[in-house]
Design an enzyme around this catalytic site. Structure first.
Site, short mmCIF file in Angstrom:
data_model
loop_
_atom_site.label_atom_id
_atom_site.label_comp_id
_atom_site.label_asym_id
_atom_site.label_seq_id
_atom_site.Cartn_x
_atom_site.Cartn_y
_atom_site.Cartn_z
CB SER A 107 5.44 -8.22 2.24
OG SER A 107 5.13 -7.38 3.32
N GLY A 108 2.05 -8.24 2.48
CA GLY A 108 0.85 -7.46 2.27
C GLY A 108 -0.28 -8.22 1.62
CB THR A 112 -0.29 -12.25 9.37
OG1 THR A 112 1.11 -12.24 9.04
CG2 THR A 112 -0.44 -12.30 10.87
CG ASN A 157 1.44 -5.93 5.57
OD1 ASN A 157 0.52 -5.28 6.06
ND2 ASN A 157 1.60 -7.21 5.82
CB SER A 160 5.35 -6.64 6.74
OG SER A 160 6.06 -7.62 6.05
CB SER A 161 5.08 -11.90 9.14
OG SER A 161 3.80 -11.90 9.69
N GLY A 387 6.54 -14.86 1.11
CA GLY A 387 6.40 -15.32 -0.27
C GLY A 387 7.60 -14.93 -1.11
CD GLU A 389 10.61 -10.31 0.38
OE1 GLU A 389 11.76 -9.86 0.27
OE2 GLU A 389 9.91 -10.17 1.39
#
Length: 1110
Positions: A107-108, A112, A157, A160-161, A387, A389
């Site tokens: 994330s971040g 995206t 992020n 973040s998605s 991704g 984590e």
């Protein structure tokens, strides 16, 4: 001349990690740092792109960059995400290979944004056209909608998605986009009810409260204050750099572009508001007779408002929060819910409601963007998925376990496809393939997904087992079955080596993933896997009158009660991942590995430890080793010979033979060891990067020598050219100077001669002038003396005549006075008796004479609409003044009517009827008032082109004009001839004159038009009539006012016909065969042109853009 470029030119660090020397983790990180410091955020590992998030805007995504990378070889320019997107698109278009682009990272890291860049590049380089641009715009505008409902602010992020997205973009044989299909994976629905500290709920909640109008919030029963909603965290409600109000407007606009109707948008916002209201429902315990506590709603206001939004009876939902019905075979048992169970049921309903709404949104977007053509499509898939984590504090739960399982599968397919690609290239080039040793993570995937002893299988088994089921019993089962597995660790397992491992808590287990060891806390695994929603709540939702609820909760239908337990979250995700893997294996893969350089979301900061952690769990070092296991560098013979030909005298400057022979001569001359390279069928393979760098060093030195030689030759040529130019210039300058000197001398002599001539001529002219002036003065003197003498004589004669005239006038005056005195003496005795009456009559007569003579000049114009009249001069003339005005008006009206013919009289009657229908109702009407109604605009009786059509129409044609028939499929118009008679109207082809449709006027029920200045109108036919088989007619004409007036007049005057209704509205329905389509008129027309334009927004909406009035 085209300049040949290469990845190796002007290289900062190493552009391709396969060429890195020496290869170790420190050099890998240092190379990334060096490139990052110079704003080089992209690096290759073979065909894999590593993308570093710069946390700022860089000038490397401009339209010029798109053109620079368009149709270029992958290694021809410096590393860029555009190079990978172009390679994938050209392979799809030219080689007919389906492609997929896998974007991974934590994330971040910029996943995206990377997917947006890929989609924007493909949209920029593919074909153009109205339909193609519409498809591209819909595909791009689907992103803001999904981001609003599926993204949230996290500590890592700001956007973040919180879901995985896979989009298949479908292309035709030319490479133009036709549509797309979106699949979503594992929305983090637990965020709806609870967010970690420093994070927010999904964006749409804050965007709705910040950007919606006051009326919208009132309808949704919401307030702008975030603190009034329990589901919204307050510590991060406002994010720097995020304008929620502007984002809400962007989302509304994107939903309209994608194809959402206004009522659908309203339904979605009502469900979002219902989730917020659901979070405010609180419960209190209430004791029962049997000693158990029963939950009750504290404040029923929020419950009431939520029920009003969804159309649910308040008592039904209140009971569902207090009781739970359990069905087993033919028995039903109702149990009460305590406060904790009620809160669980509330949160489960909120999570399910939002999750199902998100899935519905994805399905609805797919309906709008899916390809319409039924032919075979080429497909490019873009996978933007979470991704690997690993939370450092050990707070890894069920979500992280599922995410990491997905990344294990992606790593497995990545290694398999990379090795397969390498092996296929070796076989294709005729190079011997040697097996490459690498870590195969299939054993970890089997540990998780094995149908018998896998962790997911055991979790499902534990959830389905009767009796008391807790997270501890699940952990005990894992400890029993997986204790001996080499990648599973637990403090309570039978494996004694972990009994004293104090870094492993008792309520946790650890899995050694390919990216490293991850500690999972077992708390919540069972509940999150169950994802249980009580049947009472499902049935309550199904009873709602809200039109979306039955689609979202189909299991609540009492007629279709299914006692079978729904599939668990783990089972569903495992099936989704399996389907995704099968889909990816059918496509040619392209990889983008995203890395974030720091946790502060700041530019110019590179944290080595964080980047190293991501490099490890992304398996990038393993990827480099796989690529370098055989030959590290390969290049076609032609570019290789072109780049290094200056190193050998035999190949420089031109090699006349085959490129492979030239490369062999070149490498032999450079004394490169034979074990360092191999010859393929079309490429040269170099084993060690050091060999390549040696060639580059020699090439660089050779280029310096060549540059010196070129400079020497150029400087000599330049000096010789300069000397010859100076010599030539000196000759030219000398010639010009001599000419200039002689010309100046001649000009001086000529000037002196002219001065002498002018002085001589001036002296002679002055002498003659003096003589002429003397003669003239003598003549003037004689004339003046004679004039004075004649004047004196004339004045003397005049004085005598004036004296005689004065005497005669005096005699006449004295005589007149005397005669007047005599007459007055005689008349005085008669004057006193009748003087007053005669004076009065004389004055009245004089006033009336003056009044009538004044009317001659002040009478108004002959126009009947001119209401002016002169003011009344005297009060005694009031009656005469009014009567004269009335008589004059009647007279000029009679004169005006006398000029009318019967045909002109009918035209004025039609104009009057048009005014009654359209005045103050349609903006087009004022411009039609000054235009006469011509009727037959085609001259159908005179034009030989329409002879056949004239013979087909038996009655007299009242109106003939060209109209445009609007096509429902694309909103475009096709020209038709429109003919109106007393009994029917006819539509015919403009070119051939063939009759397309003939409709009796009794079958015409109404005509619909807008209130704006367009020419669109709909002829609605009677249902069940023979003419209505093909549906209504949607037409446009420049003479709309005349056509509708004549239709209405013809229908009104006929005795056997019903009056035709005229419907004036900016939105009406038109029947096309079996479907009804909404025609909507909006202000703000096309940028070019002033005419209204019709566009098809979707299968149920045609939108007419009308230019705004100036």
């Amino acid at each position: 001349m085209e300049v040949k470029t290469s990845l190796l030119d002007n290289m900062i660090g190493v552009g391709d990690m396969v060429l890195l020397e020496p290869l170790n983790e420190d050099s890998f990180i240092e190379n990334l740092r060096k490139r990052f410091d110079h704003n080089e955020i992209y690096t290759y590992i073979g065909s894999v792109v590593i993308s570093m998030n710069p946390y700022r805007s860089l000038p490397i995504f401009t339209p010029e960059k798109v053109e620079e990378y368009r149709n270029r070889n992958f290694y021809e320019l410096s590393p860029h995400i555009y190079a990978l997107a172009d390679e994938a698109y050209r392979s799809l278009r030219d080689q007919d290979k389906d492609q997929c682009i896998l974007i991974t990272g934590e994330s971040g890291a910029g996943k995206t944004e990377a997917s947006k860049l890929v989609m924007s590049y493909v949209a920029a380089v593919c074909g153009k056209g109205q339909e193609v641009n519409k498809v591209k715009e819909q595909l791009l505008q689907s992103n803001p909608v999904l981001e609003a409902f599926g993204n949230a602010k996290t500590v890592r992020n700001d956007n973040s998605s919180r879901f995985g997205k896979y989009m298949d973009i479908e292309f035709d044989f030319k490479g133009d986009p036709l549509g797309g299909v979106i699949s979503n994976y594992l929305l983090e629905k637990s965020r709806v009810c609870k967010q970690p500290r420093g994070e927010r709920n999904f964006h749409i909640f804050y965007q709705l409260l910040s950007g919606a109008s006051g009326d919208t919030l009132t309808k949704l029963k919401l307030d702008r204050d975030f603190s009034k909603y329990n589901y919204l965290s307050l510590d991060s409600a406002t994010v720097n750099g995020l304008d929620d109000a502007a984002s809400f407007r962007t989302v509304r606009n994107a939903m309209q572009i994608v194809g959402f109707m206004e009522d659908e948008v309203q339904l979605v916002l009502e469900l979002v508001a219902a989730v917020l209201k659901l979070g405010n429902i609180e419960f209190k315990p209430e004791s029962r007779v049997n000693g158990f506590d029963e939950s009750r709603v504290k404040d029923k206001n929020d419950l009431k408002e939520m029920c009003e939004l969804l159309g649910i009876e308040q008592s039904v939902l209140e009971r569902a929060f207090s009781y739970r019905t359990v069905e087993a075979k033919m028995e039903k048992v109702s149990t009460t819910l305590n406060v904790a169970q009620a809160y669980y049921a509330r949160d489960a309903l909120a999570k399910n409601l939002y999750s199902r709404l998100f899935s519905w949104l994805v399905t609805r977007i797919n309906e709008s963007i899916k390809a319409q053509a039924k032919t075979r499509h080429k497909v490019m898939g873009v996978l933007d998925i979470y991704g690997f984590e690993i939370f450092e504090d050990g707070d890894n739960s069920f979500e992280q376990f599922i995410i990491n399982y997905c990344n294990e599968k992606l790593q497995q397919i990545f290694i398999e496809l990379t090795l397969r690609e390498e092996q296929e290239e070796y076989v294709r080039e005729g190079i011997e393939w040697t097996n490459i040793e690498y870590f195969n993570n299939a054993v970890i995937c089997d540990l998780i997904e094995n149908n018998q002893n896998g962790i997911l299988a055991m979790l499902d088994e534990e959830c389905l087992r009767p009796g008391t089921v807790t997270d501890d019993t699940f952990l005990d089962k894992l400890n029993t079955i997986c204790a001996e597995h080499q990648h599973f660790e637990s403090r309570l397992s039978k494996n004694s080596k972990f009994l004293t491992d104090h870094s492993l808590p008792h309520s946790c287990f650890r899995i050694q993933h390919y990216a490293g060891k991850v500690l999972y806390r077992v708390e919540g695994f069972v509940d999150k896997n169950n994802d249980l929603l009580y049947r009472d709540l499902s049935q309550a939702m199904y009873k709602a009158t809200h039109s979306l609820m039955r689609q979202l909760f189909p299991e609540g239908n009492p007629a279709k009660v299914n006692l079978k337990r729904p599939p668990t979250a783990g089972f569903q995700f495992k099936a989704s991942v399996g389907g995704l893997m099968k889909n990816l294996q059918t496509k040619n893969p392209n990889y983008i590995r995203c890395i974030k350089p720091n946790d502060k979301k700041a530019a110019h900061i590179f944290t080595d430890s964080l980047v190293c952690h991501q490099v490890r769990y992304l398996g990038l070092m393993e990827n480099v080793r796989v690529r370098r296991a055989g030959y590290a560098f390969r290049q076609p013979y032609e570019p290789c010979l072109e780049r290094y030909k200056m190193l050998c005298k035999q190949t420089w400057p031109h090699w006349r033979g085959p490129a492979r022979d030239g490369v062999e001569v070149l490498l032999t001359d450079c004394s490169v060891p034979a074990e360092e390279f191999a010859y393929g069928r079309s490429k040269i393979f170099i084993r060690n990067p050091r060999t390549l760098f040696t060639l580059e060093e020699r090439r660089r030195a050779c280029l310096e020598d060549l540059a010196t030689l070129i400079q020497k030759i150029y400087r000599g040529w330049k000096c010789r050219t300069h000397f010859l130019l100076l010599k030539k210039s000196q000759v030219v300058v000398a010639a010009w100077y001599r000419r200039y000197a002689q010309q100046n001398k001649y000009e001086k002599i000529k000037s002196a001669t002219l001065v002498m001539q002018s002085f001589t001529r001036g002296w002679k002219a002055r002498k003659i002038l003096r003589q002429l002036k003397y003669e003239k003065r003598c003549k003037e003197a004689v004339t003046t003396i004679a004039a004075y003498w004649h004047g004196t004589q004339a004045r003397r004669e005049l004085r005598c005549l004036k004296e005689e005239a004065r005497r005669k006038h005096a005699v006449a005056v004295i005589w007149a006075y005397w005669r007047g005195l005599q007459v007055r003496r005689e008349y005085r005795k008669f004057f006193r008796a009748n003087a007053g009456k005669k004076i009065y009559c004389f004055i009245i007569q004089r006033i009336m004479q003056k009044y009538f003579l004044g009317l001659k000049t002040t009478v108004p114009s002959m126009s009947p609409i001119d209401n002016t009249w002169s003011a009344q001069p005297y009060s005694f003339l009031e009656g005469a003044h009014t009567e004269l005005r009335r008589i004059f008006h009647l007279w000029r009206c009679k004169k005006h009517r006398g000029q009318f013919t019967e045909e002109k009289k009918a035209v004025y009657e039609e104009k009057l009827e048009a005014s009654e229908i359209f005045k103050d109702k349609k903006a087009l009407y004022p411009s039609s008032v000054s235009q006469p109604f011509k009727g037959d605009y085609l001259e159908i009786h005179k034009n030989p082109k329409y002879l056949k059509l004239n013979s087909a129409v038996e009655e007299k044609v009242l109106l003939a004009d060209v109209v445009n028939k609007i096509n429902r499929a694309n909103g475009k118009g096709s020209p038709r001839l429109f003919l109106l008679t007393k009994s029917n109207f006819v539509l015919a082809d403009q070119k051939t004159g063939q009759v397309k449709a003939s409709v009796p006027l009794p079958d015409l029920t109404s005509v619909s038009v807008s209130t704006q200045s367009d020419g669109f109108f709909a002829l609605k036919l009677k249902e069940g009539s023979a003419s209505a088989a093909k549906g209504d007619f949607l037409l446009s004409s420049e003479h709309l006012i005349e056509i509708i007036t004549k239709l209405h007049r013809t229908g009104t005057t006929a005795a056997d016909k019903d009056q035709i209704n005229i419907d004036i509205s900016d939105e009406f329905l038109v029947q096309f065969k079996q479907d009804k389509v909404c025609v909507k008129f909006i202000q703000g027309g096309p940028k070019n042109g002033t005419s209204a334009a019709c566009k098809r927004k979707n299968n149920r909406l045609l939108e007419v853009s009308v230019p705004s009035s100036p």
